[in-house]
Design a protein around this motif. Structure first.
Motif, PDB file in Angstrom:
ATOM      1  N   CYS A  74     107.229 -20.951   1.588  1.00 48.96           N
ATOM      2  CA  CYS A  74     108.868 -21.535   1.527  1.00 48.96           C
ATOM      3  C   CYS A  74     110.178 -20.713   1.383  1.00 48.96           C
ATOM      4  N   SER A 111     116.131 -23.657  -5.327  1.00 45.38           N
ATOM      5  CA  SER A 111     114.523 -24.631  -5.045  1.00 45.38           C
ATOM      6  C   SER A 111     114.399 -25.511  -6.355  1.00 45.38           C
ATOM      7  N   ASN A 127     113.991 -18.521  -7.887  1.00 44.44           N
ATOM      8  CA  ASN A 127     114.672 -19.380  -6.625  1.00 44.44           C
ATOM      9  C   ASN A 127     115.584 -20.473  -7.352  1.00 44.44           C
ATOM     10  N   LYS A 174     113.535 -20.571   0.093  1.00 45.33           N
ATOM     11  CA  LYS A 174     114.068 -20.940  -0.996  1.00 45.33           C
ATOM     12  C   LYS A 174     114.575 -21.783  -1.646  1.00 45.33           C
ATOM     13  N   ASP A 175     114.762 -22.172  -1.087  1.00 45.94           N
ATOM     14  CA  ASP A 175     115.604 -23.659  -1.408  1.00 45.94           C
ATOM     15  C   ASP A 175     114.733 -25.218  -1.841  1.00 45.94           C
ATOM     16  N   VAL A 176     113.251 -25.104  -0.816  1.00 46.20           N
ATOM     17  CA  VAL A 176     112.652 -25.972  -0.750  1.00 46.20           C
ATOM     18  C   VAL A 176     112.830 -27.008  -2.119  1.00 46.20           C
ATOM     19  N   LYS A 177     112.769 -28.394  -1.721  1.00 46.02           N
ATOM     20  CA  LYS A 177     112.496 -29.256  -2.263  1.00 46.02           C
ATOM     21  C   LYS A 177     111.322 -29.960  -2.060  1.00 46.02           C
ATOM     22  N   LEU A 203     111.001 -21.350  -9.073  1.00 42.31           N
ATOM     23  CA  LEU A 203     111.527 -21.739  -9.679  1.00 42.31           C
ATOM     24  C   LEU A 203     112.406 -20.884 -10.178  1.00 42.31           C
ATOM     25  N   GLN A 263     116.889 -27.781 -12.510  1.00 43.53           N
ATOM     26  CA  GLN A 263     115.583 -27.420 -10.559  1.00 43.53           C
ATOM     27  C   GLN A 263     114.843 -28.777 -11.561  1.00 43.53           C
TER      28      GLN A 263
END
Length: 326
Positions: A232, A262, A259, A234-237, A256, A291
């Motif tokens: 994924c 994320s 990153n 590094k800032d995936v939601k 989390l 997060q």
């Protein structure tokens, strides 16, 4: 000897649903309400109970073999849900006690969009940092800079599962202008703007948002684990309104923590009936405050969805009791 009147036990709140109790008015049966028991010890010890009506959103009880010791005359379990993860099904299958659910009630559930709407709400909150921004204002701050978000139409949304709810969510995302990818090896996507991908890895690599819309089974349990997460962004939601068991929470917390950009927005936790007070993801949220966003399984809990789902489940139960002379 006078025959004891049989009873239905409701272990989820139902009295607030308009017209619900009237469904059983013509049955010669008692209605016993115990709407929020936290353990088996709080259940009424009444051997006249032949049916249990439940729902995973409000139940603190995992229904397993212990229920048969309390209710030896149990004939049926009904849940006003498509999922049955709150019931140990194999126990009741062995005893030939049917479990009535909404899993295959397509005509009814196809009109219920509430959970998909909530998933989309969580997705918007995640990309716009709405929750941490709100918390900052409560702390006396008024500064937009830490909460600069993303524009939805410029994002790629990965949807895992293209059933009823996954289709709704995909359409919402498409309407907002996002690029939508779908992974579902059991469905064919025919939407002109929605792309079907052939692997979870491809979806993970390309997606800014990942939304989960699958049932729990051996194939999907903990499908969001270290092997998926390492692919994924590094800032995936990640959005989860399916079931907590879809995610390996230990692996997700580690991801989390490593990153900071994320985010995990969830309406469910693993082992929900057993571990509300010991949930790893709830404990992690206390530390990773910016997060993780958790709501208490409210996805399907709208006035309209409850009215439709609960009353239909009640009618299925009534029909079963009548046809079996219970």
């Amino acid at each position: 000897m006078k025959e004891i009147k049989k009873s239905i036990l409701f272990i989820t709140p139902v009295k607030h649903i308009k017209g619900f109790l009237e469904i059983f008015s013509k049955l010669n049966i008692n209605l016993i309400h115990c709407p929020n028991p936290s353990s088996y010890d709080e259940l009424p010890k009444d051997k006249s109970i032949v049916a249990i009506f439940t729902n995973p959103n409000k139940s603190n009880i995992f229904i397993d073999e212990k229920i048969l010791k309390i209710y030896p005359n149990l004939k049926v379990i009904t849940t006003a849900s498509t999922g049955t993860v709150h019931i140990k099904k194999e126990v009741f299958e062995k005893q030939k006690i049917p479990i009535i659910s909404l899993t295959n009630e397509r005509q009814v559930i196809s009109k219920i969009s509430s959970t998909a709407e909530h998933a989309f709400c969580l997705a918007l909150a995640a990309v716009r940092n709405a929750f941490p921004a709100y918390q900052s204002t409560l702390n006396g701050e008024w500064d937009y800079e830490p909460f600069i978000g993303r524009q939805f139409r410029d994002l790629t949304v990965g949807v895992i599962g293209y059933g009823r709810l996954g289709t709704y969510f995909s359409n919402y995302s498409d309407t907002f202008g996002a690029k939508v990818l779908v992974y579902d090896p059991y469905k064919d996507v025919s939407h002109p703007r929605i792309e079907q991908v052939n692997s979870l890895d491809e979806l993970a690599i390309k997606s800014d948002i990942v939304s989960l819309h699958v049932h729990v089974n051996d194939e999907t349990r903990e499908m969001i684990s270290e092997s998926f997460l390492r692919q994924c962004k590094k800032d995936v939601k990640i959005i989860n309104t399916s079931r907590g068991e879809i995610v390996c929470e230990k692996d997700l917390i580690k991801f989390l923590s490593s990153n900071n950009d994320s985010f995990y927005a969830t309406d469910v936790i693993a082992n929900e009936q057993l571990y509300k007070k010991k949930s790893p993801i709830i404990e992690a949220a206390k530390i990773l405050k910016n997060q993780i966003l958790i709501t208490p399984h409210i996805g399907g809990m709208t006035v309209e969805a409850q009215l439709s789902a609960f009353t239909h489940a009640a009618k299925l139960l009534k029909d079963f009791l009548k046809s079996n002379n219970i």
